[in-house]
Design a protein around this motif. Structure first.
Motif, mmCIF file in Angstrom:
data_model
loop_
_atom_site.group_PDB
_atom_site.id
_atom_site.type_symbol
_atom_site.label_atom_id
_atom_site.label_comp_id
_atom_site.label_asym_id
_atom_site.label_seq_id
_atom_site.Cartn_x
_atom_site.Cartn_y
_atom_site.Cartn_z
ATOM 1 N N THR A 11 0.835 -1.207 0.000
ATOM 2 C CA THR A 11 0.000 0.000 0.000
ATOM 3 C C THR A 11 0.865 1.252 0.000
ATOM 4 O OG1 THR A 11 -1.720 -1.191 1.177
ATOM 5 C CG2 THR A 11 -1.827 1.210 1.259
ATOM 6 N N LEU A 13 4.080 1.609 -0.835
ATOM 7 C CA LEU A 13 4.872 1.775 -2.065
ATOM 8 C C LEU A 13 4.012 2.319 -3.199
ATOM 9 C CD1 LEU A 13 7.184 -1.386 -2.219
ATOM 10 C CD2 LEU A 13 7.892 1.006 -2.070
ATOM 11 N N PHE A 14 2.806 1.790 -3.310
ATOM 12 C CA PHE A 14 1.908 2.242 -4.386
ATOM 13 C C PHE A 14 1.594 3.729 -4.216
ATOM 14 C CE2 PHE A 14 -2.483 2.812 -6.068
ATOM 15 C CZ PHE A 14 -2.253 2.457 -7.393
ATOM 16 N N ILE A 15 1.273 4.105 -2.986
ATOM 17 C CA ILE A 15 0.936 5.517 -2.729
ATOM 18 C C ILE A 15 2.151 6.405 -2.999
ATOM 19 C CG2 ILE A 15 0.400 7.129 -0.845
ATOM 20 C CD1 ILE A 15 -1.587 4.948 0.139
ATOM 21 N N ILE A 17 4.611 5.832 -5.051
ATOM 22 C CA ILE A 17 4.892 5.918 -6.496
ATOM 23 C C ILE A 17 3.893 6.837 -7.188
ATOM 24 C CG2 ILE A 17 4.943 4.614 -8.677
ATOM 25 C CD1 ILE A 17 6.146 2.254 -7.066
ATOM 26 N N PHE B 182 -7.114 -2.927 0.540
ATOM 27 C CA PHE B 182 -6.471 -1.924 -0.306
ATOM 28 C C PHE B 182 -5.257 -2.538 -1.005
ATOM 29 C CE2 PHE B 182 -4.140 1.728 -1.667
ATOM 30 C CZ PHE B 182 -5.087 2.714 -1.884
ATOM 31 N N SER B 183 -4.483 -3.289 -0.233
ATOM 32 C CA SER B 183 -3.274 -3.910 -0.773
ATOM 33 C C SER B 183 -3.633 -4.921 -1.870
ATOM 34 C CB SER B 183 -2.520 -4.580 0.381
ATOM 35 O OG SER B 183 -1.678 -5.565 -0.085
ATOM 36 N N VAL B 186 -4.434 -2.970 -4.877
ATOM 37 C CA VAL B 186 -3.219 -2.489 -5.554
ATOM 38 C C VAL B 186 -2.630 -3.605 -6.400
ATOM 39 C CG1 VAL B 186 -0.811 -1.789 -5.178
ATOM 40 C CG2 VAL B 186 -2.653 -0.724 -3.847
ATOM 41 N N LEU B 443 4.963 -1.561 -12.000
ATOM 42 C CA LEU B 443 4.347 -0.235 -12.092
ATOM 43 C C LEU B 443 5.293 0.758 -12.791
ATOM 44 C CD1 LEU B 443 1.854 1.390 -11.369
ATOM 45 C CD2 LEU B 443 2.798 1.814 -9.103
#
Lengths: 369, 463
Positions: A11, A13-15, A17, B182-183, B186, B443
Motif C-alpha cells: 500500500t 509503495l503504491f501511494i 509511487i 487496499f493492498s 493495488v 508499475l
C-alpha cells in the motif's frame, strides 16, 4: 515479512509511487525541447480546453504529460532496455541497434513511391533539360543496405529499387552507382546520415563519371569538430550508445565559398557552426539544413560551370566536396519547392545536373513536389 | 479516460483516492459520483446527459415497480424499452439502415452517431437492476445519489465487469476499509495494468504490423491469430483486473470476470470462464426468461441461438460479431447434444487444443472488419491464395514478438499462480518480500511504456 506487513508495504509503495510522480511532475518546471528526440515538447499552454467538445482534450493532456514527464529520457531508456535486453525484442519504435549503430526499420519497398521518384526526375528532365546538359542520377543507400546479408532485420529490396529506377528514368540520364564507395562504418552511429569523413571515394567516383575530377586539385583537410547525438539516438532511447563525432573536410576554396539561401535571402558559409550550436539537428552544420534552394558560389573558380543538384539531406555533406569544380552549384530540394517555380531562379542551359536521392526519400517520395 | 494512461494513473486516481479518504464516510458516495461524472465527462462530455437520463429513468421506474403492484409490469417494460431504446438508437441504427439499404436497395442516409462509451455496460446494469426489483430480488434504491453512484461507478463504467446492483447494494450503504483489501486492490490493479500495457498493447503492435504487411504468408496469418487471441484476453481481463482492483481500493467487491479461460476443455467451460458477468447476465435475464432448457428441444435451440446472436451483437453492430456469437451458439448446442461427452473422453491436451483453436478462429472473425477479411484471415491460416509458408517479414516478426507470445501463453494459464502458491506454502516470507518489489517494478515499467507514448488503443469503444 508477514501478511500484514506485506500489505502495508504494498500500500505504502503504491501511494509513494503514484503520489510521488504526480507531485514531482507538478513541481518540476516544464522543458521546451527534447535534445535527444530533437523536437519541441508539448507545453501546457498548447492545450486548448475547447477541444473537450471534439474529444481531443484527453489525448492533448496525455501527450503533454508524456512529453513533460520528469526524467522522460530515463523512462524511455528503461523501456528500451526492457524490450531489447529482457524481452529480447528486435526493435523499439521501429529502431534497432546493431553493434552500437542505430538503424531504422525501413520496410517494405514502396514500388509506387519508387515510380513516383522516377516520374519526378523525368518530369524535370522534360521541362528544363536538353542536349546542352550533362545529366546523371545516383542513389544514396541508407545504412541498412550494409547490414550483413544474413541479418535478421528486414530491409528494402535494394536491387529491385535500383532496377525500377533504371527501367523508368529517361535513358539520357546516366546512372552513377555509389553503393560500393561507402561501407557500414561510413554512417554515423546515432544518425541516418553518412559522415563526410568517409565520402572522398564517393565524391571521386561522381566527379570522374561527371567528368569534373580534373577540376578538383586542392587537398582536403579533415577537421574534428564536435561530439553530437543524431536523430536516431533519441528515437531508440538507448542511453548506452556513445556520441558520434562530427568531422568535416575543408580547404581555402570551401572556407571562402559563399552560400546564398533563396528562402531566407541570407548568405552563409558551407559549414554552419551556428546551426550546430542552436539547431536540434546537428547535421544542419552542413549547408544549414533543409531548405528549398541554395546557391554555392566559388569566386575562385577558373570556369563558369554550373552544377544543379536535385537532392535530399545526404547531399549536404557530399556536395561541398565539389565546390572547387564549379563557379556555381545550385542545390534544389523539391520537397520544399514546386519544381515549376525553378525557372524563376535557375538557368539550366549548359549546366551539369545530378539527381541524388537517398533510398529513405525514394521509398517515401510522396513529399517530392 | 482510460486506466492505462498517465492522466488516470498519476492524476485522476491519486486525487480521487485522496479526496475519498479524507472526507467523512457519509460523503464518500458523493465523492465517487462526482469523480465518476468527471471521469466520463473527460472522455465523453456530449453523452453524459444520456447516461444521467438512463440512470434517472431506471431510478424512477424501479420505485414505481416497487410501489405499484398493479402496473409493475408496465413500468418494467417502459424502463427496458427506454434503456434498450437508447442502446439501439446509438449503437445499432446505422447497422439496421445498412441492412435495409442492402436488402431493399434503398438509399437511406446513415445517422453516423458516435457510440457513447460504456453504453452497453451501463445499459445492462440498469436493466438487471429494474428486473431484479421487479422480481423482488432487490429493493428499489430511494437515494438517487447512491443509485447514480452504482451505475456510473468509474472503475467499471466503461469496460465492466457488469456489476449487478445486488452485487454491491450493501456496499453502497456501508463499506469496510482494510489495509488488506487496499493492498489486494493495488496488486490486482498493477497486474491488470501490466497485462494491458506490457502484453496486450505490445501484441497490438504485432497485429498492426500484420495489417501493414507487404506480402502475406501462412506464418504471419498464424501470428496474427495468436496475437489477436492473446491481445483480446490480456486487454479485456487486464481492464477487469484494474476495475476490480480500484473497486477494492475503494471498499467494493466487484464480481470476477475472467478465470483463465484458455485452459478450458470445452466451449461450455470456456464461457464459464470468459467474461463471466456478461454470460451470466444473458443467462439470467434472457436465456432463463425465454424458458432456458426447460422447454421443447426446438425452443431450447431457439433460446440458445437468440442468446448467442445477442451476445455477438452486444460486442458490436456488425455481421462479424453476429457470426462470432452464432458460432459459439452452434458449438454449445453440439457440445450439449453429446459433444461434451466426447470431449471428456479424449486426452485433456486435445480438448484444450480444440478450445484454443476454436477461440482463435472466433477472435479472427471478431477482429475482422468485414466478411471478405474474415475469409481472407481464416483462409490464410491454411495457405489459401497460394501464399508461401513463411517469408523474411513473418520470420522477423516471429523473432521480434516470440517472447511476448510465450509470456502471454504462460500467463494465460494458472501455471505461475500455482507455482507462487506452492512456494508460499513452503516459504511465505520470500513471496511476501518479492511481491511488493515485483509490483513496484511492474508499475515503473508500465509508466516507462506510457511515457514513451506506446501503442495504447481502447478496444471497448464499440462495446
Amino acid at each position: 515479512m508477514n501478511e500484514n506487513v506485506k500489505n502495508r508495504v504494498v500500500t505504502i509503495l503504491f501511494i509513494i509511487i503514484i503520489f510521488g510522480f504526480s507531485i514531482i511532475n507538478i513541481v518540476v518546471k516544464d522543458t521546451e525541447i527534447s535534445n535527444t528526440e530533437r523536437r519541441k515538447l508539448k507545453q501546457f499552454s498548447d492545450i486548448n480546453i475547447k477541444d473537450i467538445n471534439s474529444g481531443k482534450l484527453p489525448d492533448e493532456i496525455e501527450n503533454y504529460l508524456m512529453d513533460q514527464f520528469v526524467q522522460r529520457d530515463t523512462f524511455r531508456s528503461i523501456k528500451t532496455f526492457f524490450k531489447l535486453n529482457i524481452l529480447c525484442q528486435k526493435e523499439n519504435n521501429g529502431f534497432f541497434k546493431v553493434e552500437n549503430n542505430v538503424h531504422n526499420l525501413l520496410y517494405p519497398l514502396s514500388s509506387k513511391n519508387v515510380l513516383n521518384t522516377a516520374n519526378k526526375i523525368n518530369n524535370i528532365y522534360d521541362t528544363y533539360l536538353d542536349e546542352t546538359n550533362n545529366i546523371f542520377y545516383t542513389i544514396v543507400p541508407d545504412k541498412n543496405y550494409y547490414l550483413a546479408d544474413k541479418s535478421e532485420y528486414l530491409k528494402l529490396d535494394y536491387n529491385k529499387l535500383s532496377n525500377m529506377l533504371r527501367e523508368n528514368i529517361d535513358s539520357n540520364i546516366e546512372y552513377i552507382d555509389i553503393f560500393d564507395t561507402v561501407t557500414a562504418t561510413s554512417y554515423y552511429n546515432t544518425d541516418a546520415h553518412w559522415s563526410q569523413e568517409y565520402l572522398l571515394d564517393t565524391a571521386e567516383k561522381i566527379a570522374e563519371k561527371m567528368n569534373f575530377k580534373d577540376r578538383i586539385n586542392s587537398e582536403f583537410i579533415l577537421k574534428d569538430y564536435n561530439k553530437f547525438y543524431g536523430t536516431y539516438y533519441g528515437q531508440l532511447a538507448d542511453s548506452s550508445i556513445e556520441e558520434d563525432t562530427l568531422k568535416y573536410y575543408s580547404n581555402d576554396i570551401i572556407e571562402n565559398a559563399k552560400v546564398y539561401n533563396y528562402e531566407t535571402k541570407q548568405e552563409t558559409k558551407i559549414y554552419d557552426e551556428e546551426k550546430f550550436n542552436t539547431s536540434m539537428d546537428k547535421y544542419e552544420f552542413f549547408l544549414s539544413g533543409s531548405t528549398p534552394l541554395l546557391k554555392i558560389t566559388n569566386e575562385f573558380a577558373n570556369n563558369d560551370k554550373t552544377l544543379i543538384v536535385f537532392r535530399d539531406s545526404f547531399a549536404s555533406s557530399l556536395v561541398p566536396l565539389f565546390t572547387e569544380a564549379y563557379n556555381n552549384i545550385y542545390l534544389v530540394d523539391i520537397r520544399y519547392i514546386k519544381s515549376e517555380l525553378l525557372k524563376d531562379y535557375i538557368d539550366f542551359k549548359n549546366a551539369d545536373v545530378l539527381f541524388m536521392y537517398s533510398t529513405l526519400v525514394i521509398n517515401e517520395s510522396g513529399s517530392l513536389k | 479516460m482510460i486506466f492505462s494512461s498517465l492522466t488516470f494513473l498519476l492524476y485522476f486516481l491519486p486525487i480521487v483516492l485522496l479526496l475519498y479518504y479524507i472526507v467523512p464516510k457519509k460523503m464518500r458516495n458523493l465523492v465517487l459520483f462526482v469523480a465518476s461524472m468527471a471521469f466520463y465527462f473527460f472522455g465523453e462530455p456530449k453523452y453524459i446527459i444520456l447516461m444521467l437520463l438512463s440512470i434517472f429513468f431506471a431510478y424512477i421506474n424501479a420505485i414505481f415497480i416497487e410501489k405499484s403492484k398493479k402496473h409493475k409490469k408496465l413500468f418494467l417494460i417502459i424502463s427496458i424499452v427506454i434503456s434498450l431504446g437508447l442502446l439501439v438508437v446509438f449503437k445499432y441504427t446505422d447497422f439496421i439502415i445498412e441492412n435495409i439499404n442492402m436488402i431493399f436497395a434503398s438509399n437511406i442516409n446513415l445517422l453516423r452517431l458516435a457510440l457513447p462509451i460504456g453504453i452497453s455496460f451501463y445499459t445492462f446494469q440498469v436493466i438487471s437492476y429494474v428486473i431484479d426489483v421487479y422480481n423482488e430480488k432487490a429493493k428499489a434504491q430511494k437515494n438517487f445519489l447512491k443509485f447514480a453512484t452504482y451505475v456510473s461507478l468509474f472503475p467499471q463504467l466503461i469496460a465492466g465487469p457488469i456489476v449487478r446492483y445486488t452485487d454491491i447494494d450493501k456496499e453502497l450503504e456501508n463499506r469496510e476499509y482494510k489495509v488488506e483489501n487496499f493492498s489486494q486492490g493495488v496488486r490486482r490493479f498493477v497486474i491488470g495494468l501490466a497485462k494491458k500495457i506490457l502484453i496486450a498493447n505490445v501484441l497490438g503492435e504485432l497485429i498492426t504490423a500484420f495489417s501493414n504487411a507487404s506480402e502475406p504468408s501462412v506464418l504471419f496469418y498464424w501470428l496474427n491469430g495468436i496475437a489477436v487471441t492473446l491481445q483480446i484476453y490480456f486487454d479485456f481481463s487486464g481492464y477487469s483486473d484494474m476495475a476490480i482492483g480500484i473497486g477494492k481500493m475503494l471498499g467494493f467487491s466487484f464480481p470476477e470476470n475472467f478465470n483463465y479461460p484458455y485452459i478450458s476443455k470445452s466451449i461450455t467451460e470456456f464461457w464459464r470462464r470468459w467474461h463471466i458477468t456478461l454470460s451470466s447476465w444473458f443467462r439470467d435475464y434472457v436465456y432463463i426468461p425465454l424458458g432456458g432448457n426447460r422447454v421443447s428441444k426446438l425452443k431450447w435451440l431457439r433460446n440458445i441461438l437468440i442468446v448467442w446472436m445477442l451476445t455477438g451483437l452486444w460486442h458490436g453492430a456488425s455481421w462479424n460479431f453476429v457470426i462470432w456469437g452464432l458460432l459459439y451458439g452452434i458449438l454449445l448446442v453440439i457440445e450439449k447434444l453429446g459433444g461434451l461427452k466426447i470431449l471428456e473422453k479424449i486426452p485433456t491436451f486435445f480438448s484444450r487444443i480444440y478450445v484454443v483453436l476454436v477461440v482463435m478462429l472466433g477472435f479472427i472473425i471478431f477482429n475482422s472488419t468485414d466478411l471478405a477479411s474474415i475469409a481472407q484471415n481464416l483462409g490464410g491460416l491454411i495457405g489459401i491464395g497460394n501464399i508461401p509458408f513463411a517469408n523474411a517479414e513473418s520470420i522477423f516478426y516471429l523473432k521480434d514478438y516470440i517472447s511476448i507470445i510465450l509470456i502471454g501463453g504462460i500467463f494465460s494459464t494458472p501455471i505461475i499462480k500455482n507455482i507462487i502458491t506452492k512456494i508460499k506454502e513452503k516459504n511465505s516470507k520470500l513471496v511476501n518480500i518479492l511481491e511488493p518489489i515485483t509490483l513496484s517494478v511492474l508499475l515503473v515499467l508500465c509508466i516507462s511504456y506510457l511515457v514513451d507514448g506506446s501503442f495504447n488503443p481502447f478496444l471497448y469503444f464499440r462495446f
